[in-house]
Write an enzyme that holds these catalytic residues in place. Structure first.
Site, PDB file in Angstrom:
ATOM      1  N   PRO A  50       0.784  -1.234   0.000  1.00  0.00           N
ATOM      2  CA  PRO A  50       0.000   0.000   0.000  1.00  0.00           C
ATOM      3  C   PRO A  50       0.818   1.288   0.000  1.00  0.00           C
ATOM      4  CG  PRO A  50       0.010  -0.959   2.201  1.00  0.00           C
ATOM      5  CD  PRO A  50       0.714  -1.941   1.311  1.00  0.00           C
ATOM      6  N   GLY A  51       2.133   1.233   0.302  1.00  0.00           N
ATOM      7  CA  GLY A  51       2.910   2.445   0.062  1.00  0.00           C
ATOM      8  C   GLY A  51       3.774   2.961   1.193  1.00  0.00           C
ATOM      9  N   TRP A 106       6.742   1.907   2.319  1.00  0.00           N
ATOM     10  CA  TRP A 106       8.167   2.027   1.944  1.00  0.00           C
ATOM     11  C   TRP A 106       8.364   3.266   1.063  1.00  0.00           C
ATOM     12  CZ3 TRP A 106      11.950  -2.540   0.867  1.00  0.00           C
ATOM     13  CH2 TRP A 106      12.001  -3.370   1.992  1.00  0.00           C
ATOM     14  N   ASP A 142       3.660  -1.639  -8.890  1.00  0.00           N
ATOM     15  CA  ASP A 142       2.854  -2.700  -8.259  1.00  0.00           C
ATOM     16  C   ASP A 142       1.792  -3.204  -9.235  1.00  0.00           C
ATOM     17  OD1 ASP A 142       2.700  -3.383  -4.969  1.00  0.00           O
ATOM     18  OD2 ASP A 142       1.095  -4.204  -6.221  1.00  0.00           O
ATOM     19  N   ASP A 173       2.856  -5.969 -13.777  1.00  0.00           N
ATOM     20  CA  ASP A 173       3.581  -7.101 -13.193  1.00  0.00           C
ATOM     21  C   ASP A 173       5.057  -6.924 -13.524  1.00  0.00           C
ATOM     22  OD1 ASP A 173       4.763  -9.645 -12.724  1.00  0.00           O
ATOM     23  OD2 ASP A 173       2.802 -10.608 -12.988  1.00  0.00           O
ATOM     24  N   ILE A 174       5.883  -7.001 -12.518  1.00  0.00           N
ATOM     25  CA  ILE A 174       7.313  -6.760 -12.724  1.00  0.00           C
ATOM     26  C   ILE A 174       7.929  -7.822 -13.653  1.00  0.00           C
ATOM     27  CG2 ILE A 174       8.221  -8.055 -10.735  1.00  0.00           C
ATOM     28  CD1 ILE A 174       9.316  -4.587 -11.938  1.00  0.00           C
ATOM     29  N   ASP A 227      10.068  -5.120  -1.699  1.00  0.00           N
ATOM     30  CA  ASP A 227       9.402  -5.776  -0.566  1.00  0.00           C
ATOM     31  C   ASP A 227       8.315  -6.694  -1.138  1.00  0.00           C
ATOM     32  OD1 ASP A 227       8.924  -6.157   2.171  1.00  0.00           O
ATOM     33  OD2 ASP A 227       7.411  -4.584   2.256  1.00  0.00           O
ATOM     34  N   LYS A 253      13.419  -8.382  -0.375  1.00  0.00           N
ATOM     35  CA  LYS A 253      12.822  -9.350   0.558  1.00  0.00           C
ATOM     36  C   LYS A 253      12.839 -10.742  -0.068  1.00  0.00           C
ATOM     37  CE  LYS A 253       8.278  -9.203   1.839  1.00  0.00           C
ATOM     38  NZ  LYS A 253       7.346  -8.526   2.745  1.00  0.00           N
TER      39      LYS A 253
HETATM   40  C1  LIG Z   1       4.244  -6.858   1.267  1.00  0.00           C
HETATM   41  S1  LIG Z   1       3.520  -5.883   0.033  1.00  0.00           S
HETATM   42  C2  LIG Z   1       4.590  -4.480  -0.018  1.00  0.00           C
HETATM   43  C3  LIG Z   1       4.389  -3.527   1.108  1.00  0.00           C
HETATM   44  C4  LIG Z   1       5.075  -2.191   0.871  1.00  0.00           C
HETATM   45  N1  LIG Z   1       6.512  -2.323   0.899  1.00  0.00           N
HETATM   46  C5  LIG Z   1       4.670  -1.170   1.882  1.00  0.00           C
HETATM   47  O1  LIG Z   1       5.514  -0.775   2.680  1.00  0.00           O
HETATM   48  O2  LIG Z   1       3.524  -0.718   1.864  1.00  0.00           O
HETATM   49  C6  LIG Z   1       3.978  -6.743  -1.419  1.00  0.00           C
HETATM   50  C7  LIG Z   1       3.502  -6.093  -2.694  1.00  0.00           C
HETATM   51  O3  LIG Z   1       4.125  -6.759  -3.797  1.00  0.00           O
HETATM   52  C8  LIG Z   1       3.226  -6.695  -4.892  1.00  0.00           C
HETATM   53  N2  LIG Z   1       3.587  -7.681  -5.909  1.00  0.00           N
HETATM   54  C9  LIG Z   1       3.576  -9.038  -5.785  1.00  0.00           C
HETATM   55  N3  LIG Z   1       3.934  -9.619  -6.937  1.00  0.00           N
HETATM   56  C10 LIG Z   1       4.194  -8.604  -7.814  1.00  0.00           C
HETATM   57  C11 LIG Z   1       4.607  -8.578  -9.172  1.00  0.00           C
HETATM   58  N4  LIG Z   1       4.813  -9.718  -9.863  1.00  0.00           N
HETATM   59  N5  LIG Z   1       4.771  -7.380  -9.783  1.00  0.00           N
HETATM   60  C12 LIG Z   1       4.532  -6.230  -9.097  1.00  0.00           C
HETATM   61  N6  LIG Z   1       4.140  -6.200  -7.797  1.00  0.00           N
HETATM   62  C13 LIG Z   1       3.973  -7.370  -7.162  1.00  0.00           C
HETATM   63  C14 LIG Z   1       1.879  -6.975  -4.245  1.00  0.00           C
HETATM   64  O4  LIG Z   1       0.826  -6.538  -5.068  1.00  0.00           O
HETATM   65  C15 LIG Z   1       2.001  -6.209  -2.932  1.00  0.00           C
HETATM   66  O5  LIG Z   1       1.415  -4.941  -3.041  1.00  0.00           O
END
Ligand SMILES: C[S@@+](CC[C@H](N)C(=O)[O-])C[C@H]1O[C@@H](n2cnc3c(N)ncnc32)[C@H](O)[C@@H]1O
Length: 218
Positions: A59-60, A62, A80, A96-97, A133, A173
């Site tokens: 959600p944001g 970091w 994201d 998607d990354i 993350d 992570k």
């Molecule tokens: C643990 S959360 C991150 C929390 C964030 N660091 C914060 O402080 O708010 C993990 C995030 O990774 C994203 N995510 C997972 N797989 C992804 C991908 N293939 N491409 C882009 N984002 C991805 C998820 O949608 C999620 O929002």
């Protein structure tokens, strides 16, 4: 009396609540903020005026921390899959990354940040820190969760190797498992300093930890 398992989960719950409550007071979008704050106060990989890519920003929290650290002259780009509004001052890229189109969007965003009035392409190694993350939805099957995490780490590393300056930093992570050592060796081939850290805000019972990779080799 209490078994060690009960005490352990009580301690975990207490620390979870502590950081969650603190994040509300400090106006962070999630408790994850304190992981980045601790990592950065120890290793100082984000500084004033830096350009930072936050992979998996939603959600944001970091991105909130990173934006505070880089200040007005610095830039934070958050990527994201989820379409969540970014914190103030953070540029979002949704995708998607693992999808090459997302990298194209990222390249375009960096070009606009650096050369807003021209169509010239830029050297894409202009980023000071790539922080990830990212996490997939947990399956609860350790081997599977580890494999999925390694796939996301590889994609985040690809972003880092494409866009980081030499001497830039990569924080990632990961969900612990058998392939950590191979990934750590790969990271050592690209960065002069590589260490694993588990910040205090990361729950003890969680199998997550962070690779801290500093000083990208030229
Ligand atoms: C643990 S959360 C991150 C929390 C964030 N660091 C914060 O402080 O708010 C993990 C995030 O990774 C994203 N995510 C997972 N797989 C992804 C991908 N293939 N491409 C882009 N984002 C991805 C998820 O949608 C999620 O929002």
């Amino acid at each position: 009396m209490f078994g060690s398992k009960t005490l352990f989960s009580w301690a975990a719950k207490r620390s979870k609540d502590f950081y969650r409550k603190k994040s509300k007071i400090d106006n962070f979008r999630s408790r994850a903020a304190y992981k980045l704050i601790e990592l950065n106060s120890k290793y100082r990989f984000i500084n004033k005026e830096d350009v930072v890519i936050d992979v998996g920003f939603a959600p944001g929290s970091w991105s909130q921390v990173a934006k505070k650290l880089v200040g007005n002259k610095g830039k934070v780009i958050g990527i994201d899959i989820q379409h969540i509004a970014p914190p103030e001052g953070v540029l979002p890229i949704y995708g998607d990354i693992r999808d090459p189109n997302t990298l194209t969007k990222l390249f375009e965003a960096l070009r606009l940040l650096h050369e807003p009035n021209t169509n010239d392409s830029i050297d894409c190694r202009v980023v000071d820190a790539v922080i990830s993350d990212m996490l997939h939805k947990a399956t609860g099957i350790r081997i599977r969760d580890h494999a999925l995490s390694m796939e996301l780490c590889a994609s985040a590393l690809h972003v880092a190797l494409t866009f980081l300056k030499s001497n830039g930093s990569f924080i990632c992570k990961f969900y612990m498992g058998d392939e950590d050592a191979d990934l750590q060796n790969l990271l050592k081939s690209h960065f002069r300093f590589v260490q694993v850290m588990k910040p205090k805000a990361s729950l003890k019972e969680s199998r997550e930890a962070y690779f801290v990779c500093l000083e990208r080799k030229p």
